[in-house]
Design a protein around this motif. Sequence first.
Motif, short mmCIF file in Angstrom:
data_model
loop_
_atom_site.label_atom_id
_atom_site.label_comp_id
_atom_site.label_asym_id
_atom_site.label_seq_id
_atom_site.Cartn_x
_atom_site.Cartn_y
_atom_site.Cartn_z
N TYR A 1 3.51 2.69 12.18
CA TYR A 1 4.39 1.77 11.48
C TYR A 1 5.26 0.99 12.46
CZ TYR A 1 7.55 -0.01 7.89
OH TYR A 1 8.27 -0.82 7.06
N VAL A 2 5.74 1.66 13.49
CA VAL A 2 6.61 0.99 14.46
C VAL A 2 5.82 0.01 15.32
CG1 VAL A 2 8.06 1.34 16.51
CG2 VAL A 2 8.31 2.83 14.52
N MET A 3 4.61 0.38 15.74
CA MET A 3 3.87 -0.45 16.69
C MET A 3 3.14 -1.61 16.03
SD MET A 3 2.36 2.44 19.33
CE MET A 3 1.62 1.21 20.40
N THR A 4 2.54 -1.39 14.87
CA THR A 4 1.72 -2.45 14.27
C THR A 4 1.92 -2.64 12.77
OG1 THR A 4 -0.11 -0.92 13.82
CG2 THR A 4 -0.11 -2.02 15.97
N ARG A 5 2.54 -1.66 12.10
CA ARG A 5 2.68 -1.69 10.64
C ARG A 5 1.32 -1.85 9.93
NH1 ARG A 5 8.43 -4.07 8.57
NH2 ARG A 5 9.72 -3.06 10.15
N GLY A 6 0.30 -1.30 10.53
CA GLY A 6 -1.02 -1.36 9.92
C GLY A 6 -1.86 -2.54 10.32
N GLY A 7 -1.30 -3.49 11.01
CA GLY A 7 -2.02 -4.68 11.42
C GLY A 7 -2.67 -4.49 12.78
N PRO A 8 -3.28 -5.54 13.31
CA PRO A 8 -3.52 -6.84 12.66
C PRO A 8 -4.73 -6.78 11.71
CG PRO A 8 -4.39 -6.85 14.89
CD PRO A 8 -3.74 -5.52 14.71
N ASN A 9 -4.58 -7.42 10.58
CA ASN A 9 -5.65 -7.50 9.58
C ASN A 9 -6.16 -6.10 9.19
OD1 ASN A 9 -7.42 -8.81 7.85
ND2 ASN A 9 -9.04 -8.98 9.39
N ARG A 10 -5.22 -5.17 8.98
CA ARG A 10 -5.51 -3.80 8.56
C ARG A 10 -6.28 -3.01 9.61
NH1 ARG A 10 -2.46 -3.00 3.84
NH2 ARG A 10 -2.55 -4.92 2.60
N ALA A 11 -6.29 -3.46 10.85
CA ALA A 11 -7.08 -2.78 11.88
C ALA A 11 -6.52 -1.40 12.21
CB ALA A 11 -7.14 -3.63 13.16
N THR A 12 -5.21 -1.20 11.99
CA THR A 12 -4.61 0.10 12.26
C THR A 12 -4.03 0.73 10.99
OG1 THR A 12 -2.48 -0.94 12.82
CG2 THR A 12 -4.03 -0.57 14.62
N GLU A 13 -4.45 0.23 9.86
CA GLU A 13 -3.97 0.80 8.60
C GLU A 13 -4.49 2.23 8.46
OE1 GLU A 13 -1.41 0.45 6.20
OE2 GLU A 13 -2.29 -1.51 5.73
N VAL A 14 -3.59 3.18 8.25
CA VAL A 14 -3.97 4.57 8.03
C VAL A 14 -3.48 4.98 6.64
CG1 VAL A 14 -4.05 5.23 10.47
CG2 VAL A 14 -1.88 5.35 9.22
N LEU A 15 -3.88 6.17 6.22
CA LEU A 15 -3.56 6.59 4.86
C LEU A 15 -2.05 6.65 4.61
CD1 LEU A 15 -6.21 9.42 4.31
CD2 LEU A 15 -6.18 7.13 3.29
N ALA A 16 -1.30 7.12 5.59
CA ALA A 16 0.14 7.26 5.39
C ALA A 16 0.84 5.91 5.29
CB ALA A 16 0.75 8.10 6.51
#
Length: 310
Positions: free
Chosen positions: A253-268
């Motif tokens: 959440y601090v580094m990317t907030r799930g971005g870019p384009n959901r590339a780092t989106e995790v379940l939490a």
Amino acid sequence: MEKGVINLRAMTRDSAATPERRHHPSTIGIALVAPTVGIFLGFAALPVIVVGVTSLADWTGFDLADVQWAGISNYSNLLTDEIFWRAFVNTLIFTVATTVLLNVVGYMLALLVNTRVRGTGLLKFVVFLPVLLSPIIVGLMWSNLLGGAGGGVNVVLMQLGLTDAPIFFLGDPSWALFSIIAATVWQFAGYDMLLFYVGLQSVPKSLVEAATLDGAKWFQLQRYVVIPAMVPVISVVVLLNVIGGLRIFDVVYVMTRGGPNRATEVLATYMYELGFGINLMGPASAVAIVIVALAFVAALVRSRVSLRDE
């Protein structure tokens, strides 16, 4: 002497005639474990139950009067939710990668520290120091190191001539998730090192010395003597890493907030977005139950493997 024996017999008869009120062993056991069970129910089981019930409802999280029964529709909707599946796959990739890397790096560091040569005490301190930092601080620090053309890592790479143009580690979908994996391994390698180091102390020195006298090489010594003796420790470390990977949130959440384009989106992070971003507590709770279920399966597998080895 005879009088004393007679008195003792009389006392024995009296105690037999009027049995004392004694606490049954099971009652004492229940009394001893009751505080622990109460704490577990209050801080672990009860929240899971509440989340489980919420996952079966439609609720914005504000007014209990707005709660509507939804059944399993929140779960069925997840099956067709592309973002959920993207987060699910990313979580699995993150969990597998960090578990493997943390175990390998942590074990190698533990072996190095266990040699007890000069300087290993300082190395132990330096490697363990990141564990004491808050994940928020780690996320901010690595964001500055990896972010943009002026990030520390890009500056070093360009100064060394390893790249002509800056690499956008957190802005490029092909780099972002692996950058978070690297930050996580950097922070928690010291924790695994400490656990493995403690495990190495329990390896019987007689077995190591006997294998060495028989001519075993370093690799053979690790494969046939040290690692088999450390299987219980390794299984615990693997389980801790798997559970930690499944519930990863703060660094992402601090580094990317799930971005870019959901590339780092995790379940939490997706759970957080559903629950506190668009106020869909039902679907958010369903994602939370999925995380708990995955962690439970990991713990169950570890338990079965341990029982089989015994």
